[in-house]
Scaffold this active site. Structure first.
Site, PDB file in Angstrom:
ATOM      1  N   ASP A   1       0.817  -1.274  -0.094  1.00 54.23           N
ATOM      2  CA  ASP A   1      -0.054   0.045   0.065  1.00 54.23           C
ATOM      3  C   ASP A   1       0.910   1.296   0.172  1.00 54.23           C
ATOM      4  O   ASP A   1       2.078   1.338   0.448  1.00 54.23           O
ATOM      5  CB  ASP A   1      -0.811   0.032   1.247  1.00 54.23           C
ATOM      6  CG  ASP A   1      -1.890  -1.225   1.089  1.00 54.23           C
ATOM      7  OD1 ASP A   1      -2.274  -1.653   0.161  1.00 54.23           O
ATOM      8  OD2 ASP A   1      -2.421  -1.366   2.570  1.00 54.23           O
TER       9      ASP A   1
HETATM   10  N1  URA Z   1      -1.330  -5.816   3.872  1.00 52.56           N
HETATM   11  C1  URA Z   1      -1.737  -4.590   3.885  1.00 52.56           C
HETATM   12  O1  URA Z   1      -2.822  -4.443   4.416  1.00 52.56           O
HETATM   13  N2  URA Z   1      -1.065  -3.709   3.269  1.00 52.56           N
HETATM   14  C2  URA Z   1       0.105  -4.005   2.599  1.00 52.56           C
HETATM   15  O2  URA Z   1       0.635  -3.145   1.900  1.00 52.56           O
HETATM   16  C3  URA Z   1       0.753  -5.156   2.592  1.00 52.56           C
HETATM   17  C4  URA Z   1      -0.106  -6.294   3.256  1.00 52.56           C
END
Ligand code: URA
Length: 242
Positions: free
Chosen positions: A110
């Site tokens: 993310d």
């Molecule tokens: N899980 C998430 O919620 N975000 C990420 O970036 C990676 C794993």
């Protein structure tokens, strides 16, 4: 391999551009200018400079990046700068079957997640690492909003149901390192998986960092925004991890 083909394979431009760079004296090997673009050199392990930029020949590119917060893992980001802007242009311009393709991230993190991200131009490796049969454990350091309790940890290990699939998803391991620090190991990579799992047990992710993938840990001396080549041993260990 012809020197101009070596430069081309590494992403320094079209064959014609690469021949021009060499002929204009912009390429050195072992400190000496090599101006013959058709000279035959051993590619494996070759180090050279192009307009002062040092480069090491890699038939395929495998690298790790310390993803900083506020970057998107997309070639066409919507809001934040792309992680690809953190890489030197040859890595983004490496040819693949005649077309410019460059390296691609293996999975996505993310925008606000930091930590270890792998990139490669080896399509088979991307496929293998992303395959559901290939359960490479990924470790996340999670800062949570509310103090952790044993019930939350047990639920994460037993499995929680997320909104897009009735099949529960479970943590391969989880541990409360501190009241607000959860270390979570996952072997799958569903969309927002950590955030959704933590929310499903009644807590909330405040910050998220990926510290390792398989046996590969993010090196302490790799600062956010920096990248590094993976060694052949590291690639092999990831490829054969299960
Ligand atoms: N899980 C998430 O919620 N975000 C990420 O970036 C990676 C794993």
């Amino acid at each position: 391999m012809l020197l101009q083909d070596i430069l081309y394979s590494q992403g320094f431009g079209t064959r014609r551009v690469c021949a021009g760079l060499i002929q204009q004296g912009f390429v050195t090997i072992a400190g000496a200018v090599v101006a013959d673009s058709a000279v035959d050199v051993a590619a494996q392990g070759l180090r050279f400079t192009v307009q002062g930029t040092e480069w090491e020949y890699h038939e395929k590119a495998y690298l790790m990046l310390h993803k900083p917060a506020g970057t998107e893992c997309s070639q066409k980001p919507s809001t934040w700068p792309s992680i690809y802007t953190l890489l030197p242009s040859p890595l983004r311009l490496r040819p693949n079957k005649g077309a410019v393709q460059g390296v691609q991230a293996i999975g996505r993190l993310d925008q606000d997640t930091t930590g270890l991200l792998l990139l490669t131009d080896d399509g088979q490796f991307i496929h293998r690492m992303g395959s559901p049969k290939h359960h490479v454990p990924k470790v996340y350091e999670v800062t949570v909003k509310h103090p952790l309790d044993e019930g939350q940890l047990q639920k994460l290990l037993a499995g929680v149901v997320l909104d897009d699939d009735p099949k529960p998803v479970l943590a391969a391991a989880c541990e409360a390192v501190a009241p607000l620090h959860l270390r979570l190991t996952l072997t799958e990579g569903k969309y927002h998986q950590v955030k959704r799992m933590v929310a499903a047990v009644g807590n909330r992710v405040e910050a998220l960092h990926r510290s390792s993938i398989g046996a590969l840990a993010l090196p302490e001396d790799l600062a956010p925004g920096q990248w590094r080549w993976l060694s052949a041993e590291q690639v092999e260990a990831l490829r054969s991890a299960r």
